[in-house]
Design an enzyme around this catalytic site. Structure first.
Site, PDB file in Angstrom:
ATOM      1  N   GLY A  87      10.199  61.554  -3.309  1.00 30.41           N
ATOM      2  CA  GLY A  87       8.898  60.904  -3.490  1.00 30.41           C
ATOM      3  C   GLY A  87       8.897  59.469  -3.041  1.00 30.41           C
ATOM      4  O   GLY A  87       7.831  58.885  -2.838  1.00 30.41           O
ATOM      5  N   THR A  88      10.092  58.882  -2.885  1.00 29.83           N
ATOM      6  CA  THR A  88      10.163  57.482  -2.449  1.00 29.83           C
ATOM      7  C   THR A  88       9.464  57.333  -1.105  1.00 29.83           C
ATOM      8  O   THR A  88       9.614  58.198  -0.226  1.00 29.83           O
ATOM      9  CB  THR A  88      11.637  57.037  -2.322  1.00 29.83           C
ATOM     10  OG1 THR A  88      12.296  57.332  -3.539  1.00 29.83           O
ATOM     11  CG2 THR A  88      11.735  55.542  -2.034  1.00 29.83           C
ATOM     12  N   THR A  89       8.726  56.247  -0.953  1.00 28.16           N
ATOM     13  CA  THR A  89       7.978  56.013   0.289  1.00 28.16           C
ATOM     14  C   THR A  89       8.732  54.990   1.166  1.00 28.16           C
ATOM     15  O   THR A  89       9.775  54.484   0.778  1.00 28.16           O
ATOM     16  CB  THR A  89       6.569  55.496  -0.038  1.00 28.16           C
ATOM     17  OG1 THR A  89       6.689  54.410  -0.969  1.00 28.16           O
ATOM     18  CG2 THR A  89       5.728  56.593  -0.658  1.00 28.16           C
ATOM     19  N   SER A 112       6.633  64.100   0.248  1.00 27.86           N
ATOM     20  CA  SER A 112       5.229  63.709   0.380  1.00 27.86           C
ATOM     21  C   SER A 112       5.123  62.263  -0.083  1.00 27.86           C
ATOM     22  O   SER A 112       5.758  61.877  -1.062  1.00 27.86           O
ATOM     23  CB  SER A 112       4.340  64.603  -0.487  1.00 27.86           C
ATOM     24  OG  SER A 112       3.015  64.077  -0.484  1.00 27.86           O
ATOM     25  N   ASN A 114       2.574  61.226  -1.338  1.00 30.23           N
ATOM     26  CA  ASN A 114       1.716  61.280  -2.522  1.00 30.23           C
ATOM     27  C   ASN A 114       1.633  62.720  -3.024  1.00 30.23           C
ATOM     28  O   ASN A 114       1.122  63.589  -2.332  1.00 30.23           O
ATOM     29  CB  ASN A 114       0.308  60.762  -2.194  1.00 30.23           C
ATOM     30  CG  ASN A 114      -0.434  60.402  -3.453  1.00 30.23           C
ATOM     31  OD1 ASN A 114      -0.472  61.212  -4.387  1.00 30.23           O
ATOM     32  ND2 ASN A 114      -0.997  59.218  -3.503  1.00 30.23           N
ATOM     33  N   HIS A 147      -2.401  48.454  -5.003  1.00 24.60           N
ATOM     34  CA  HIS A 147      -1.358  48.934  -5.917  1.00 24.60           C
ATOM     35  C   HIS A 147      -0.854  47.786  -6.778  1.00 24.60           C
ATOM     36  O   HIS A 147      -1.046  46.606  -6.452  1.00 24.60           O
ATOM     37  CB  HIS A 147      -0.168  49.500  -5.132  1.00 24.60           C
ATOM     38  CG  HIS A 147      -0.350  50.911  -4.684  1.00 24.60           C
ATOM     39  ND1 HIS A 147      -0.991  51.231  -3.511  1.00 24.60           N
ATOM     40  CD2 HIS A 147       0.019  52.097  -5.245  1.00 24.60           C
ATOM     41  CE1 HIS A 147      -0.995  52.548  -3.368  1.00 24.60           C
ATOM     42  NE2 HIS A 147      -0.400  53.102  -4.409  1.00 24.60           N
ATOM     43  N   HIS A 148      -0.119  48.128  -7.825  1.00 25.52           N
ATOM     44  CA  HIS A 148       0.532  47.174  -8.737  1.00 25.52           C
ATOM     45  C   HIS A 148       1.477  46.224  -7.977  1.00 25.52           C
ATOM     46  O   HIS A 148       1.959  46.555  -6.887  1.00 25.52           O
ATOM     47  CB  HIS A 148       1.314  47.945  -9.806  1.00 25.52           C
ATOM     48  CG  HIS A 148       2.316  48.909  -9.229  1.00 25.52           C
ATOM     49  ND1 HIS A 148       3.582  48.536  -8.877  1.00 25.52           N
ATOM     50  CD2 HIS A 148       2.206  50.222  -8.908  1.00 25.52           C
ATOM     51  CE1 HIS A 148       4.229  49.563  -8.384  1.00 25.52           C
ATOM     52  NE2 HIS A 148       3.406  50.609  -8.382  1.00 25.52           N
ATOM     53  N   LYS A 151       5.188  47.089  -6.343  1.00 23.33           N
ATOM     54  CA  LYS A 151       5.390  48.000  -5.205  1.00 23.33           C
ATOM     55  C   LYS A 151       6.048  47.252  -4.052  1.00 23.33           C
ATOM     56  O   LYS A 151       5.627  46.154  -3.688  1.00 23.33           O
ATOM     57  CB  LYS A 151       4.054  48.616  -4.774  1.00 23.33           C
ATOM     58  CG  LYS A 151       4.207  49.688  -3.718  1.00 23.33           C
ATOM     59  CD  LYS A 151       2.947  50.518  -3.585  1.00 23.33           C
ATOM     60  CE  LYS A 151       3.019  51.464  -2.394  1.00 23.33           C
ATOM     61  NZ  LYS A 151       4.150  52.391  -2.470  1.00 23.33           N
ATOM     62  N   GLY A 157       2.424  54.569   1.696  1.00 26.52           N
ATOM     63  CA  GLY A 157       2.580  55.775   2.512  1.00 26.52           C
ATOM     64  C   GLY A 157       1.304  56.606   2.489  1.00 26.52           C
ATOM     65  O   GLY A 157       0.924  57.236   3.485  1.00 26.52           O
TER      66      GLY A 157
END
Ligand SMILES: NC(=O)c1ccc[n+]([C@@H]2O[C@H](COP(=O)([O-])OP(=O)(O)OC[C@H]3O[C@@H](n4cnc5c(N)ncnc54)[C@H](O)[C@@H]3O)[C@@H](O)[C@H]2O)c1
Length: 263
Positions: A87-89, A112, A114, A147-148, A151, A157
């Site tokens: 899941g890491t982008t 993915s 997301n 985003h927060h 990040k 992504g």
């Protein structure tokens, strides 16, 4: 199934509670800093991550760490041959290398940017909207995300995937610009811009703008729950489909492969 979690931060904790609620077993939580992880490893020591996964008896692995660690972890984990969901982008530039590594070692990776079901529906909506709007020359388009402030990568992504959908639907948009503009944009450029602030889990907007009006499509994540349940279901599906022969090992897969017919 028995799952090892690599990365025990915000997503790692959410993945653990989600996996347990779905009846899976979390056999290891592996992290470089998290004080409550079951296994501590040194930063950059992919071999130790792979050793910890192997010793845990896991049947599958979910990796949510940091853009600076993810490739080291993938290189170490793929040769184990366990289904691996990442899941890491921030590593799209390395997708070819990962696909080649999987083919060479027989390992299987699914990624993915997301995992939220809503975002994957949003991708389809955006592509169709872009196709419709592209019939009218007077509309320009753009992508924005927020985003927060923890990040590490930008644009997200997800924003890049959304931008690809806008471009797929509109042949007039042929290049993506993720930096600030220092001169007037040209019509074929699609601007993808980012804001970092506070605790926002993830908001993505597509703008279609003409002199007369603006159409805005927005996806707003309320929590990380949607990402976690998507990732756990993706790993369960990947393992089931490998076991049944529906998918072959030795490849890099995406959402459409493990949720066939849905995305
Ligand atoms: N694909 C998705 O749906 C989705 C959703 C949310 C977040 N993300 C991405 O997932 C990643 C993690 O997000 P987060 O919110 O959990 O971040 P976080 O900072 O809360 O947690 C990351 C954890 O990984 C650990 N870590 C770093 N390097 C490591 C290594 N080599 N081995 C083991 N652990 C390591 C850190 O110590 C930290 O505890 C980010 O890249 C984020 O963009 C993806």
């Amino acid at each position: 199934m028995k799952i090892a979690l690599v990365g025990y931060g915000k997503m790692g904790h959410m993945l653990e509670s989600t996996a347990l609620s779905l009846g899976d077993e979390v056999v290891a939580t592996i992290d470089v800093f998290a004080p409550d992880a079951s296994v501590k490893v040194s930063a950059g020591d992919g071999a130790a991550v792979a050793r910890a996964v192997k010793e845990s008896g896991a049947e599958g692995v979910i990796e949510f760490t940091h853009p600076s660690s993810v490739m080291e972890n993938i290189r170490a984990l793929v040769p184990l041959g366990l289904p691996l969901v990442v899941g890491t982008t921030g590593w799209t530039d390395c997708e070819k290398e990962v696909a080649e590594l999987a083919a060479k070692t027989g390992g299987t990776v699914m990624h993915s940017a997301n995992f939220s079901i809503g975002v994957n529906l949003f991708y389809k909506i955006v592509e169709e909207a872009s196709r419709l709007v592209s019939n009218f020359d007077e509309y320009d388009s753009a992508v924005w995300e927020m985003h927060h402030n923890q990040k590490a990568d930008s644009p997200s992504g997800t924003a890049l995937d959304i931008a690809r959908r806008v471009m797929a639907g509109n042949p007039r948009k042929t290049s993506m610009v993720t930096d600030a503009f220092h001169s007037r944009p040209s019509p074929e450029q699609l601007h993808v811009s980012s804001t970092r602030c506070g605790h926002v889990p993830g908001t993505h907007t597509v703008f279609f703008d003409s002199a007369a009006d603006t159409i805005e499509l927005t996806h707003t994540a309320r929590s990380r729950q949607g990402f976690a349940s998507g990732a756990v279901h993706a790993l369960e599906n990947l393992k089931r489909m490998l076991d049944s022969g529906e998918l072959s090992s030795g490849a890099l897969y995406s959402m459409s492969d493990v949720f066939p017919g849905m995305f």
